[in-house]
Enzyme design. Sequence first.
Site, PDB file in Angstrom:
ATOM      1  N   LYS A 264     -14.488   3.596  -3.017  1.00 55.98           N
ATOM      2  CA  LYS A 264     -13.909   2.258  -3.228  1.00 55.98           C
ATOM      3  C   LYS A 264     -14.084   1.391  -1.982  1.00 55.98           C
ATOM      4  O   LYS A 264     -14.537   0.244  -2.064  1.00 55.98           O
ATOM      5  CB  LYS A 264     -12.406   2.391  -3.535  1.00 55.98           C
ATOM      6  CG  LYS A 264     -11.641   1.079  -3.383  1.00 55.98           C
ATOM      7  CD  LYS A 264     -10.151   1.253  -3.563  1.00 55.98           C
ATOM      8  CE  LYS A 264      -9.418   1.839  -2.400  1.00 55.98           C
ATOM      9  NZ  LYS A 264      -8.768   0.903  -1.465  1.00 55.98           N
ATOM     10  N   ASN A 265     -13.728   1.942  -0.827  1.00 58.55           N
ATOM     11  CA  ASN A 265     -13.723   1.102   0.373  1.00 58.55           C
ATOM     12  C   ASN A 265     -15.134   0.741   0.825  1.00 58.55           C
ATOM     13  O   ASN A 265     -15.360  -0.331   1.387  1.00 58.55           O
ATOM     14  CB  ASN A 265     -12.923   1.785   1.487  1.00 58.55           C
ATOM     15  CG  ASN A 265     -11.429   1.754   1.168  1.00 58.55           C
ATOM     16  OD1 ASN A 265     -10.990   0.976   0.319  1.00 58.55           O
ATOM     17  ND2 ASN A 265     -10.655   2.604   1.816  1.00 58.55           N
TER      18      ASN A 265
ATOM     19  N   CYS B 164      -2.063  -2.664  -0.344  1.00 52.27           N
ATOM     20  CA  CYS B 164      -0.888  -1.803  -0.408  1.00 52.27           C
ATOM     21  C   CYS B 164       0.135  -2.182   0.660  1.00 52.27           C
ATOM     22  O   CYS B 164      -0.230  -2.542   1.775  1.00 52.27           O
ATOM     23  CB  CYS B 164      -1.307  -0.344  -0.221  1.00 52.27           C
ATOM     24  SG  CYS B 164      -2.113   0.330  -1.669  1.00 52.27           S
TER      25      CYS B 164
ATOM     26  N   ARG C  57       0.269  -4.673   8.413  1.00 47.91           N
ATOM     27  CA  ARG C  57      -1.141  -4.981   8.148  1.00 47.91           C
ATOM     28  C   ARG C  57      -1.566  -6.401   8.526  1.00 47.91           C
ATOM     29  O   ARG C  57      -2.021  -7.192   7.682  1.00 47.91           O
ATOM     30  CB  ARG C  57      -1.495  -4.683   6.686  1.00 47.91           C
ATOM     31  CG  ARG C  57      -1.160  -3.254   6.303  1.00 47.91           C
ATOM     32  CD  ARG C  57      -1.747  -2.850   4.984  1.00 47.91           C
ATOM     33  NE  ARG C  57      -3.138  -2.467   5.090  1.00 47.91           N
ATOM     34  CZ  ARG C  57      -3.886  -2.079   4.071  1.00 47.91           C
ATOM     35  NH1 ARG C  57      -3.371  -2.043   2.866  1.00 47.91           N
ATOM     36  NH2 ARG C  57      -5.132  -1.733   4.229  1.00 47.91           N
TER      37      ARG C  57
ATOM     38  N   ASP D  83      -5.296   7.903   4.458  1.00 42.63           N
ATOM     39  CA  ASP D  83      -5.163   7.767   3.002  1.00 42.63           C
ATOM     40  C   ASP D  83      -4.853   9.090   2.317  1.00 42.63           C
ATOM     41  O   ASP D  83      -4.458   9.107   1.152  1.00 42.63           O
ATOM     42  CB  ASP D  83      -6.433   7.149   2.406  1.00 42.63           C
ATOM     43  CG  ASP D  83      -6.603   5.711   2.866  1.00 42.63           C
ATOM     44  OD1 ASP D  83      -5.586   5.081   3.200  1.00 42.63           O
ATOM     45  OD2 ASP D  83      -7.747   5.236   2.907  1.00 42.63           O
TER      46      ASP D  83
ATOM     47  N   ARG E 252      -5.944   1.142  -8.648  1.00 43.87           N
ATOM     48  CA  ARG E 252      -6.726   0.421  -7.630  1.00 43.87           C
ATOM     49  C   ARG E 252      -7.787   1.322  -7.016  1.00 43.87           C
ATOM     50  O   ARG E 252      -8.781   0.821  -6.501  1.00 43.87           O
ATOM     51  CB  ARG E 252      -5.794  -0.059  -6.513  1.00 43.87           C
ATOM     52  CG  ARG E 252      -4.700  -0.950  -7.020  1.00 43.87           C
ATOM     53  CD  ARG E 252      -3.848  -1.395  -5.911  1.00 43.87           C
ATOM     54  NE  ARG E 252      -4.730  -2.024  -4.940  1.00 43.87           N
ATOM     55  CZ  ARG E 252      -4.322  -2.622  -3.864  1.00 43.87           C
ATOM     56  NH1 ARG E 252      -3.053  -2.674  -3.590  1.00 43.87           N
ATOM     57  NH2 ARG E 252      -5.170  -3.175  -3.051  1.00 43.87           N
TER      58      ARG E 252
HETATM   59  N1  EPU Z   1      -4.612  -3.861  12.416  1.00 44.47           N
HETATM   60  C1  EPU Z   1      -4.041  -4.907  13.106  1.00 44.47           C
HETATM   61  N2  EPU Z   1      -4.654  -6.122  13.049  1.00 44.47           N
HETATM   62  C2  EPU Z   1      -5.796  -6.343  12.348  1.00 44.47           C
HETATM   63  C3  EPU Z   1      -6.383  -5.266  11.643  1.00 44.47           C
HETATM   64  C4  EPU Z   1      -5.775  -4.023  11.697  1.00 44.47           C
HETATM   65  O1  EPU Z   1      -2.990  -4.732  13.741  1.00 44.47           O
HETATM   66  O2  EPU Z   1      -6.285  -7.476  12.353  1.00 44.47           O
HETATM   67  C5  EPU Z   1      -3.990  -2.524  12.476  1.00 44.47           C
HETATM   68  C6  EPU Z   1      -3.526  -2.052  11.099  1.00 44.47           C
HETATM   69  O3  EPU Z   1      -2.266  -2.588  10.758  1.00 44.47           O
HETATM   70  C7  EPU Z   1      -3.532  -0.560  11.269  1.00 44.47           C
HETATM   71  C8  EPU Z   1      -4.725  -0.340  12.212  1.00 44.47           C
HETATM   72  O4  EPU Z   1      -4.950  -1.573  12.850  1.00 44.47           O
HETATM   73  O5  EPU Z   1      -2.352  -0.163  11.905  1.00 44.47           O
HETATM   74  C9  EPU Z   1      -6.013   0.111  11.546  1.00 44.47           C
HETATM   75  O6  EPU Z   1      -6.238  -0.664  10.383  1.00 44.47           O
HETATM   76  P1  EPU Z   1      -7.710  -0.884   9.772  1.00 44.47           P
HETATM   77  O7  EPU Z   1      -8.132  -2.271  10.070  1.00 44.47           O
HETATM   78  O8  EPU Z   1      -8.576   0.239  10.226  1.00 44.47           O
HETATM   79  O9  EPU Z   1      -7.436  -0.716   8.220  1.00 44.47           O
HETATM   80  P2  EPU Z   1      -7.932  -1.653   7.039  1.00 44.47           P
HETATM   81  O10 EPU Z   1      -9.311  -2.122   7.301  1.00 44.47           O
HETATM   82  O11 EPU Z   1      -6.880  -2.633   6.703  1.00 44.47           O
HETATM   83  C10 EPU Z   1      -9.078   0.259   5.686  1.00 44.47           C
HETATM   84  C11 EPU Z   1      -8.989   0.768   4.271  1.00 44.47           C
HETATM   85  C12 EPU Z   1      -7.687   1.520   4.101  1.00 44.47           C
HETATM   86  C13 EPU Z   1      -7.634   2.660   5.108  1.00 44.47           C
HETATM   87  C14 EPU Z   1      -7.825   2.127   6.526  1.00 44.47           C
HETATM   88  C15 EPU Z   1      -7.887   3.198   7.584  1.00 44.47           C
HETATM   89  C16 EPU Z   1     -10.221  -0.853   2.973  1.00 44.47           C
HETATM   90  C17 EPU Z   1     -10.207  -1.986   2.024  1.00 44.47           C
HETATM   91  N3  EPU Z   1      -9.038  -0.368   3.358  1.00 44.47           N
HETATM   92  O12 EPU Z   1      -7.982  -0.609   5.851  1.00 44.47           O
HETATM   93  O13 EPU Z   1      -7.699   2.050   2.787  1.00 44.47           O
HETATM   94  O14 EPU Z   1      -6.379   3.299   5.024  1.00 44.47           O
HETATM   95  O15 EPU Z   1      -9.035   1.359   6.595  1.00 44.47           O
HETATM   96  O16 EPU Z   1      -8.886   4.111   7.297  1.00 44.47           O
HETATM   97  O17 EPU Z   1     -11.280  -0.384   3.373  1.00 44.47           O
HETATM   98  C18 EPU Z   1      -6.765   2.750   0.754  1.00 44.47           C
HETATM   99  O18 EPU Z   1      -7.916   2.914   0.328  1.00 44.47           O
HETATM  100  O19 EPU Z   1      -5.745   3.180   0.146  1.00 44.47           O
HETATM  101  C19 EPU Z   1      -6.557   2.069   2.025  1.00 44.47           C
HETATM  102  C20 EPU Z   1      -5.373   1.569   2.387  1.00 44.47           C
END
Ligand code: EPU
Length: 420
Positions: A22-23, A118, A123, A306, A398
């Site tokens: 998915k991601n 989620c 986030r 995850d 999702r």
């Molecule tokens: N963070 C910030 N500021 C930002 C971006 C991230 O503080 O601008 C923090 C986040 O709050 C978190 C950490 O940095 O504490 C890492 O977050 P990351 O950006 O890596 O996560 P994401 O890109 O929002 C993706 C996946 C998630 C998965 C995470 C970690 C997608 C659409 N989502 O999220 O997937 O848990 O990477 O591997 O790719 C899921 O599939 O259920 C899911 C939540």
Amino acid sequence: MAKLLIEGGVPLVGRVPIGGSKNSALAVITAATLASSGTVILDNVAPVSDVRDMCAILTALGADVRWAGPTTLEIFAGGVNHPVAPYHLARKLRGSTYIVGALLARLGEADVAFPGGCQIGSRPIDFHIRGFQALGADVALERGSIRARARRLRGARFYVERASVGTTVNMMIAGSLAEGTTILENAAMEPEIVDLANFLNAMGARVRGAGTNLVRIDGVDRLSGVRHEIIPDRIEAGTYLMAGAITRGSVEVTRVIPEHFRTVLLKLEQAGAVIEETDDAVRLTMPGRPRAVDIETLPHPGFPTDLHPPVVAVLSLADGVSVVQETVFDNRFAYTHELARMGANVKVDRDAAIVRGVEQLTGAPVEAQDLRGGVALVLAGLAAAGETEVNGLEHVDRGYVGLAEKLQALGARVRRVDAA
Ligand code: EPU
């Protein structure tokens, strides 16, 4: 509103094919909007609801998006000309942030509602915004939307805080059409990042180093359509292996890349599972009660956040006390209250779940509140005595396609009920 009814206590046995990530799909589909000519054909796309919502956003931007088969998507982005992502769609998923990077690169402007996704912590999107600014964009937050502009993005050196997956994706997408070179330090190293880089490069981009923490993107003037196959979903694979573990069954996941979830296999082995693998399949057999193990979630190649809720479900039936520490998201524990309804003994202490294994869970009506927490409740229900009713199944939709059918094929007594 949909729910899953589960008559628990059946050891799951059999083989389950795993779909596309998915991601990875969310990042690659967005990146497809960069192709000003030619058609992008994507194979192995799981039609989960987040992916369908992302396709709807692309259509609203002016792309032609159609399913050419159950898991094949065709995207013609030559007509992308509208810089506004519809609010009601963009606010539903986290991946919509990627649309900002893609539109900035392709059209020089973007107006995208604050992302949803989620509820697993605050986030924020501050890293993404700093990234766009580093590439020379003007970014404003107005009326619940990110509004960004840049005549042409300029490559820059950028340090990715916390090795953020989303920020790395956005910078790779935006940097691919920027003028000059972008260097990402402390980049995320997830397999989905490598998949995106392979796709971008096939379209004509010049991305080097994906899969390490230093990624270099030499901007090019244009990108064009290609055919690409999305990598298998390592989180879906881990979920079905854990369904085998929690029911003390024997489950084989096929069409996977075991290297993508090595840490998960190691931890399941420590918990007592017997793992057998080939190049593209893994079988897990759980001969008895799982043993307690301590786990810390970490960016790849560490244990994926995850799979934290699903593994806590498994450990809730283990012999002994496990500590599962969540280091990626700041509030991923809502599901533990629902697990408690089923008799699990899980205490949350700051960023750790302290799981005292019990001998038996009992079925109960429970409520999924997010994707991975929801699927953890499904796993618990598969092992519990009596009937479990998991409400709020749309959260699980999702990220999982055909969950009920795949579980039934493994022998589970489950039934999905969709309210009229
Ligand atoms: N963070 C910030 N500021 C930002 C971006 C991230 O503080 O601008 C923090 C986040 O709050 C978190 C950490 O940095 O504490 C890492 O977050 P990351 O950006 O890596 O996560 P994401 O890109 O929002 C993706 C996946 C998630 C998965 C995470 C970690 C997608 C659409 N989502 O999220 O997937 O848990 O990477 O591997 O790719 C899921 O599939 O259920 C899911 C939540």
